[in-house]
Design a protein around this motif. Sequence first.
Motif, PDB file in Angstrom:
ATOM      1  N   TYR A 156      -3.987   3.777 -10.285  1.00  0.00           N
ATOM      2  CA  TYR A 156      -3.492   4.975 -10.958  1.00  0.00           C
ATOM      3  C   TYR A 156      -4.447   5.466 -12.045  1.00  0.00           C
ATOM      4  N   ALA A 157      -5.296   4.582 -12.550  1.00  0.00           N
ATOM      5  CA  ALA A 157      -6.266   4.976 -13.577  1.00  0.00           C
ATOM      6  C   ALA A 157      -7.625   4.386 -13.212  1.00  0.00           C
ATOM      7  N   PRO A 158      -8.264   4.912 -12.154  1.00  0.00           N
ATOM      8  CA  PRO A 158      -9.507   4.307 -11.656  1.00  0.00           C
ATOM      9  C   PRO A 158     -10.657   4.345 -12.660  1.00  0.00           C
ATOM     10  N   GLY A 159     -10.605   5.263 -13.631  1.00  0.00           N
ATOM     11  CA  GLY A 159     -11.695   5.358 -14.588  1.00  0.00           C
ATOM     12  C   GLY A 159     -11.547   4.444 -15.789  1.00  0.00           C
ATOM     13  N   LEU A 160     -10.466   3.709 -15.858  1.00  0.00           N
ATOM     14  CA  LEU A 160     -10.239   2.840 -17.005  1.00  0.00           C
ATOM     15  C   LEU A 160     -11.163   1.631 -16.944  1.00  0.00           C
ATOM     16  N   PRO A 182       0.432   7.949 -20.264  1.00  0.00           N
ATOM     17  CA  PRO A 182      -0.837   8.433 -20.853  1.00  0.00           C
ATOM     18  C   PRO A 182      -2.055   7.782 -20.220  1.00  0.00           C
ATOM     19  N   VAL A 183      -1.909   6.528 -19.805  1.00  0.00           N
ATOM     20  CA  VAL A 183      -3.040   5.842 -19.180  1.00  0.00           C
ATOM     21  C   VAL A 183      -3.340   6.448 -17.820  1.00  0.00           C
ATOM     22  N   THR A 184      -2.318   6.621 -17.013  1.00  0.00           N
ATOM     23  CA  THR A 184      -2.525   7.103 -15.649  1.00  0.00           C
ATOM     24  C   THR A 184      -2.892   8.579 -15.612  1.00  0.00           C
ATOM     25  N   GLU A 185      -2.527   9.314 -16.635  1.00  0.00           N
ATOM     26  CA  GLU A 185      -2.872  10.738 -16.669  1.00  0.00           C
ATOM     27  C   GLU A 185      -4.186  10.978 -17.402  1.00  0.00           C
ATOM     28  N   GLY A 186      -4.804   9.898 -17.899  1.00  0.00           N
ATOM     29  CA  GLY A 186      -6.068  10.044 -18.611  1.00  0.00           C
ATOM     30  C   GLY A 186      -5.929  10.778 -19.914  1.00  0.00           C
ATOM     31  N   ALA A 187      -4.747  10.646 -20.564  1.00  0.00           N
ATOM     32  CA  ALA A 187      -4.484  11.416 -21.769  1.00  0.00           C
ATOM     33  C   ALA A 187      -4.784  10.646 -23.050  1.00  0.00           C
ATOM     34  N   LEU A 188      -5.334   9.422 -22.923  1.00  0.00           N
ATOM     35  CA  LEU A 188      -5.668   8.680 -24.128  1.00  0.00           C
ATOM     36  C   LEU A 188      -6.814   9.366 -24.872  1.00  0.00           C
ATOM     37  N   ALA A 189      -6.662   9.542 -26.132  1.00  0.00           N
ATOM     38  CA  ALA A 189      -7.709  10.199 -26.912  1.00  0.00           C
ATOM     39  C   ALA A 189      -8.987   9.382 -26.931  1.00  0.00           C
ATOM     40  N   ALA A 190      -8.828   8.064 -26.885  1.00  0.00           N
ATOM     41  CA  ALA A 190      -9.986   7.167 -26.855  1.00  0.00           C
ATOM     42  C   ALA A 190      -9.542   5.842 -26.301  1.00  0.00           C
ATOM     43  N   SER A 191     -10.460   5.106 -25.724  1.00  0.00           N
ATOM     44  CA  SER A 191     -10.144   3.787 -25.201  1.00  0.00           C
ATOM     45  C   SER A 191      -9.723   2.874 -26.336  1.00  0.00           C
ATOM     46  N   PRO A 192      -8.688   2.030 -26.145  1.00  0.00           N
ATOM     47  CA  PRO A 192      -8.262   1.118 -27.214  1.00  0.00           C
ATOM     48  C   PRO A 192      -9.369   0.187 -27.663  1.00  0.00           C
ATOM     49  N   ARG A 223      -6.071  -5.359 -20.412  1.00  0.00           N
ATOM     50  CA  ARG A 223      -5.213  -5.311 -21.592  1.00  0.00           C
ATOM     51  C   ARG A 223      -3.923  -4.547 -21.298  1.00  0.00           C
ATOM     52  N   VAL A 224      -4.049  -3.411 -20.631  1.00  0.00           N
ATOM     53  CA  VAL A 224      -2.872  -2.611 -20.293  1.00  0.00           C
ATOM     54  C   VAL A 224      -1.957  -3.389 -19.349  1.00  0.00           C
ATOM     55  N   ALA A 225      -2.545  -4.051 -18.359  1.00  0.00           N
ATOM     56  CA  ALA A 225      -1.743  -4.831 -17.416  1.00  0.00           C
ATOM     57  C   ALA A 225      -1.006  -5.956 -18.130  1.00  0.00           C
ATOM     58  N   GLY A 226      -1.696  -6.635 -19.040  1.00  0.00           N
ATOM     59  CA  GLY A 226      -1.056  -7.713 -19.785  1.00  0.00           C
ATOM     60  C   GLY A 226       0.086  -7.215 -20.648  1.00  0.00           C
ATOM     61  N   MET A 227      -0.105  -6.065 -21.285  1.00  0.00           N
ATOM     62  CA  MET A 227       0.953  -5.503 -22.124  1.00  0.00           C
ATOM     63  C   MET A 227       2.141  -5.061 -21.277  1.00  0.00           C
ATOM     64  N   ALA A 228       1.871  -4.422 -20.138  1.00  0.00           N
ATOM     65  CA  ALA A 228       2.945  -3.982 -19.254  1.00  0.00           C
ATOM     66  C   ALA A 228       3.722  -5.180 -18.715  1.00  0.00           C
ATOM     67  N   PRO A 278       0.818  -1.216   0.000  1.00  0.00           N
ATOM     68  CA  PRO A 278       0.000   0.000   0.000  1.00  0.00           C
ATOM     69  C   PRO A 278       0.852   1.266   0.000  1.00  0.00           C
ATOM     70  N   GLU A 279       1.995   1.204   0.661  1.00  0.00           N
ATOM     71  CA  GLU A 279       2.875   2.378   0.702  1.00  0.00           C
ATOM     72  C   GLU A 279       3.375   2.733  -0.691  1.00  0.00           C
ATOM     73  N   ASN A 280       3.714   1.708  -1.475  1.00  0.00           N
ATOM     74  CA  ASN A 280       4.235   1.980  -2.812  1.00  0.00           C
ATOM     75  C   ASN A 280       3.170   2.579  -3.728  1.00  0.00           C
ATOM     76  N   LEU A 281       1.904   2.257  -3.480  1.00  0.00           N
ATOM     77  CA  LEU A 281       0.844   2.801  -4.313  1.00  0.00           C
ATOM     78  C   LEU A 281       0.662   4.303  -4.115  1.00  0.00           C
ATOM     79  N   SER A 282       1.216   4.833  -3.051  1.00  0.00           N
ATOM     80  CA  SER A 282       1.127   6.273  -2.807  1.00  0.00           C
ATOM     81  C   SER A 282       2.225   7.043  -3.529  1.00  0.00           C
ATOM     82  N   LEU A 283       3.136   6.341  -4.182  1.00  0.00           N
ATOM     83  CA  LEU A 283       4.272   6.973  -4.842  1.00  0.00           C
ATOM     84  C   LEU A 283       3.886   7.479  -6.227  1.00  0.00           C
ATOM     85  N   PRO A 284       4.588   8.475  -6.726  1.00  0.00           N
ATOM     86  CA  PRO A 284       4.430   8.845  -8.138  1.00  0.00           C
ATOM     87  C   PRO A 284       4.819   7.656  -9.014  1.00  0.00           C
TER      88      PRO A 284
END
Length: 239
Positions: A168-172, A221-231, A179-184, A105-111
Motif C-alpha cells: 500500500y505504500a511502496p515508496g516507504l 496517511p502512510v498509504t496515501e503518502g500524506a506524511l509531511a516527512a518520514s519519521p 516501524r509502521v508495521a511494528g506499531m500497527a 493476494p486477493e485481499n491486497l487488491s482491496l481498499p
Amino acid sequence: MSEDAPDDLPGAVAGAMSGDTSGEPKPRRRQARGERRIAQLLQAAANVFCANGYTAASTNAIAREAHVSPGTLYQYFPNKEAIAIELGERLLHEMREAHGQAFTPENLSLPLPALLDAVVDPMIEFNCQNPAFLALMHGSEVPGRIAEEHDALHVSLLTRVQEVIAHYAPGLPAADRARVAGMAFATFKGGLSLALAAPEGPERDATIVELKTVLLRYLTPVTEGALAASPSATPTPTR
C-alpha cells in the motif's frame, strides 16, 4: 501406567510421551475412541489453562475438568507439559490457517478499510474462539518448544504485515516500513486484549470497530503518502 504408549494415540502425542520432541509424527494406528478421548482432555486442559494459567494448572485439575481419573489421563499424556505441547501445536496450526485466510493476494487488491476487515476479523475470531491460545502462549513457564514456535509465528506475522505496508505504500523506506508495521501490530495486540475482555455481543463488536478505526486512521496517511516527512528523517532546525 505402562511405559508403552497406547496404540490409538496420534504420533505427535506418542512422541511426546516417549520423550521424542522432534516433531516428526510416528506411524501409529489411530482409533476414533482414542481421538475422542484426546480431544476431551485437550479441551479440559484449555479450560483449566484459561481459568488458572499454565503455571498453576495441574494434571489432577485437568482430569477433574475432563471427568476422568488421573490414571486415564496418564494413559495419553505423561505430564502437563506434554498436554500443553499437543494443545499448543494444534492451536498454532489453526492460527496459521487463520493467517492464510487473512493475508491473500486477493485481499491486497482491496481498499484499506476492506483490507482491515479481511485481516482483523479472522484474527479476532480465532482468539475469541480459542482463549486458551493467549493463556498458554503467554504463560511464564510455557514449554520452550511452544514458546519457540510462537515466537516464529510472531515473526512470520510481522513479516506479513510489513508486506502489506509495502504493497500500500511502496515508496516507504524499509526502516520506516518496519516501524509502521511494528506499531500497527502492537496496536492490534492491544486492541485484541480489549476485545477479548469485553462482554460478548454489542460491547465486543463496538470494541472491534474501534480497533479498526484506530488502525485505519494510523495507516491512511502512510498509504496515501500524506506524511509531511518520514519519521526517521532528521527534523529541520527552527530559527
